[in-house]
Enzyme design. Structure first.
Site, PDB file in Angstrom:
ATOM      1  N   ASP A 104       0.849  -1.069   0.098  1.00  0.00           N
ATOM      2  CA  ASP A 104       0.122   0.105   0.204  1.00  0.00           C
ATOM      3  C   ASP A 104       0.812   1.219  -0.122  1.00  0.00           C
ATOM      4  O   ASP A 104       1.410   1.801  -1.065  1.00  0.00           O
ATOM      5  CB  ASP A 104      -0.830  -0.112   1.221  1.00  0.00           C
ATOM      6  N   LYS A 132      -0.748  -1.460  -4.773  1.00  0.00           N
ATOM      7  CA  LYS A 132      -1.625  -0.217  -4.898  1.00  0.00           C
ATOM      8  C   LYS A 132      -0.594   0.911  -5.248  1.00  0.00           C
ATOM      9  O   LYS A 132      -0.263   1.694  -4.214  1.00  0.00           O
ATOM     10  CB  LYS A 132      -2.234   0.271  -3.762  1.00  0.00           C
ATOM     11  N   VAL A 154      -9.126  -4.401   0.313  1.00  0.00           N
ATOM     12  CA  VAL A 154      -9.253  -5.686  -0.120  1.00  0.00           C
ATOM     13  C   VAL A 154      -9.005  -6.912   1.022  1.00  0.00           C
ATOM     14  O   VAL A 154      -8.294  -6.660   1.948  1.00  0.00           O
ATOM     15  CB  VAL A 154      -8.454  -6.270  -1.551  1.00  0.00           C
TER      16      VAL A 154
END
Length: 175
Positions: A104, A132, A154
């Site tokens: 992330d 991401k 998710v």
């Protein structure tokens, strides 16, 4: 489906994940042919991915786990990384593969990679199933990426929300 009332959308089916993991294992096996890398799985989320990846690799590898967290029980990173469990194997003069479920912000992986380099690892590369890129806060070089995903929270395939959904075979967007 076990969690159908709580999953907004399935991003990747179990079959799509399996196919991608097989391709990643083939590439890693080719890149590390003749070597015995130390595979470090980042707990808890990457445990399923690590197991599947190792079973598909056709090179010898040692495996260890590290546990670092920046989420707690929320759906966004706190920005503070806490090391909860360190590796037990020596990474000195080893080719290290850090295996993560999802990248992330990149803060955790940046810290873990530097930690292994400080411990004199010969090389350190990062493997992630999901990335991401729109959320990056730290510049982290990821050598092996399974899938790039949108900025959604998710779950499934080892990934959780407050310790739930880890056994969901697909990867889905949480409602």
């Amino acid at each position: 489906m076990k969690y159908c009332n709580e999953i907004k959308q399935v991003l990747f089916s179990a079959e799509q994940i399996r196919e991608r993991v097989c391709r990643m294992a083939e590439q890693i096996s080719a890149d590390y042919k003749g070597k015995r890398p130390l595979v470090i799985g980042v707990l808890k989320g990457a445990w399923v991915f690590v197991a599947d990846l190792l079973r598909e690799m056709d090179i010898p590898a040692d495996v260890d786990f590290i546990c670092a967290s920046s989420y707690g029980s929320g759906t966004t990173t706190s920005g503070t990384v806490t090391l909860l469990k360190d590796i037990t194997l020596d990474c000195r003069k080893r080719d290290v593969l850090i295996v993560e479920d999802i990248i992330d912000s990149g803060v955790t992986l940046s810290l873990l990679k530097q930690m292994m380099l400080d411990r004199k690892a010969k090389s350190v590369n990062i493997v992630t199933l999901l990335s991401k890129p729109s959320r990056r806060k730290a510049d982290v070089d990821v050598k092996y990426v399974g899938f790039e995903i949108p900025d959604e929270f998710v779950v499934g395939y080892g990934m959780d929300y407050d310790e739930r959904f880890r056994t969901f075979a697909d990867i889905g967007i949480l409602k």
